[in-house]
Design a protein around this motif. Structure first.
Motif, short mmCIF file in Angstrom:
data_model
loop_
_atom_site.label_atom_id
_atom_site.label_comp_id
_atom_site.label_asym_id
_atom_site.label_seq_id
_atom_site.Cartn_x
_atom_site.Cartn_y
_atom_site.Cartn_z
N LYS A 5 0.84 -1.20 0.00
CA LYS A 5 0.00 0.00 0.00
C LYS A 5 0.88 1.25 0.00
O LYS A 5 0.65 2.18 -0.77
CB LYS A 5 -0.90 -0.02 1.24
CG LYS A 5 -1.92 1.08 1.25
CD LYS A 5 -2.88 0.88 2.43
CE LYS A 5 -4.00 1.91 2.40
NZ LYS A 5 -3.53 3.27 2.66
N GLN A 6 1.88 1.25 0.86
CA GLN A 6 2.79 2.40 0.90
C GLN A 6 3.53 2.57 -0.42
O GLN A 6 3.72 3.68 -0.90
CB GLN A 6 3.81 2.21 2.03
CG GLN A 6 3.22 2.40 3.41
CD GLN A 6 4.23 2.05 4.49
OE1 GLN A 6 4.82 0.97 4.48
NE2 GLN A 6 4.44 2.95 5.42
N ALA A 7 3.93 1.44 -1.00
CA ALA A 7 4.68 1.49 -2.26
C ALA A 7 3.82 2.10 -3.37
O ALA A 7 4.28 2.98 -4.10
CB ALA A 7 5.15 0.10 -2.64
N THR A 8 2.57 1.64 -3.49
CA THR A 8 1.72 2.17 -4.56
C THR A 8 1.37 3.64 -4.31
O THR A 8 1.27 4.42 -5.24
CB THR A 8 0.43 1.35 -4.71
OG1 THR A 8 -0.21 1.21 -3.45
CG2 THR A 8 0.72 -0.03 -5.28
N GLU A 9 1.23 4.01 -3.04
CA GLU A 9 0.98 5.42 -2.72
C GLU A 9 2.16 6.29 -3.16
O GLU A 9 1.98 7.34 -3.76
CB GLU A 9 0.73 5.61 -1.23
CG GLU A 9 -0.74 5.44 -0.88
CD GLU A 9 -0.97 5.37 0.63
OE1 GLU A 9 -0.04 5.70 1.39
OE2 GLU A 9 -2.08 4.99 1.02
N LEU A 10 3.35 5.81 -2.87
CA LEU A 10 4.55 6.56 -3.28
C LEU A 10 4.63 6.67 -4.79
O LEU A 10 4.99 7.71 -5.33
CB LEU A 10 5.81 5.87 -2.76
CG LEU A 10 6.25 6.22 -1.34
CD1 LEU A 10 7.59 5.55 -1.05
CD2 LEU A 10 6.39 7.72 -1.16
N MET A 11 4.25 5.58 -5.48
CA MET A 11 4.30 5.62 -6.95
C MET A 11 3.37 6.67 -7.52
O MET A 11 3.70 7.32 -8.51
CB MET A 11 3.95 4.25 -7.53
CG MET A 11 5.11 3.28 -7.44
SD MET A 11 4.70 1.74 -8.26
CE MET A 11 4.77 0.59 -6.92
N SER A 12 2.20 6.84 -6.91
CA SER A 12 1.30 7.87 -7.43
C SER A 12 1.76 9.27 -7.01
O SER A 12 1.64 10.22 -7.77
CB SER A 12 -0.15 7.60 -7.04
OG SER A 12 -0.30 7.67 -5.66
N GLN A 13 2.32 9.37 -5.80
CA GLN A 13 2.84 10.68 -5.37
C GLN A 13 4.02 11.10 -6.25
O GLN A 13 4.25 12.29 -6.46
CB GLN A 13 3.29 10.61 -3.91
CG GLN A 13 2.12 10.62 -2.95
CD GLN A 13 2.58 10.42 -1.51
OE1 GLN A 13 3.72 10.73 -1.16
NE2 GLN A 13 1.70 9.90 -0.68
N GLU A 14 4.73 10.10 -6.73
CA GLU A 14 5.90 10.37 -7.56
C GLU A 14 5.54 11.21 -8.79
O GLU A 14 6.37 11.93 -9.33
CB GLU A 14 6.49 9.02 -7.98
CG GLU A 14 7.88 9.07 -8.50
CD GLU A 14 8.39 7.68 -8.87
OE1 GLU A 14 7.57 6.80 -9.16
OE2 GLU A 14 9.62 7.50 -8.87
N GLN A 15 4.29 11.07 -9.25
CA GLN A 15 3.85 11.84 -10.42
C GLN A 15 3.72 13.34 -10.09
O GLN A 15 3.86 14.18 -10.97
CB GLN A 15 2.47 11.37 -10.92
CG GLN A 15 2.24 9.88 -10.88
CD GLN A 15 3.11 9.13 -11.87
OE1 GLN A 15 3.24 9.55 -13.00
NE2 GLN A 15 3.69 8.03 -11.44
#
Ligand code: ZN
Length: 60
Positions: A5-15
């Motif tokens: 969950k944290q990983a996917t959140e970071l991936m979207s924040q990365e945008q």
């Protein structure tokens, strides 16, 4: 070790924002060992490319 969950959140924040050094390292490690997030990340970059193509520029 971060959760998926944290990983996917970071991936979207990365945008939207620059991740910190620590966040990037943690994300990279997670993606290396987690197939699900690795796939998710690849799909995300494909989607982003598609959005760019259909967005401003590119289309005739
Ligand atoms: Zn994961």
């Amino acid at each position: 070790m971060m959760s998926c969950k944290q990983a996917t959140e970071l991936m979207s924040q990365e945008q939207d924002r620059q991740l910190t050094f620590f966040e990037r390292i943690n994300l990279r490690i997670h993606v290396l060992i987690c197939d699900a997030c690795n796939n998710y990340r690849q799909q995300m970059s494909v989607l982003r490319d598609a959005c760019k193509r259909f967005g401003s520029g590119g289309t005739p």
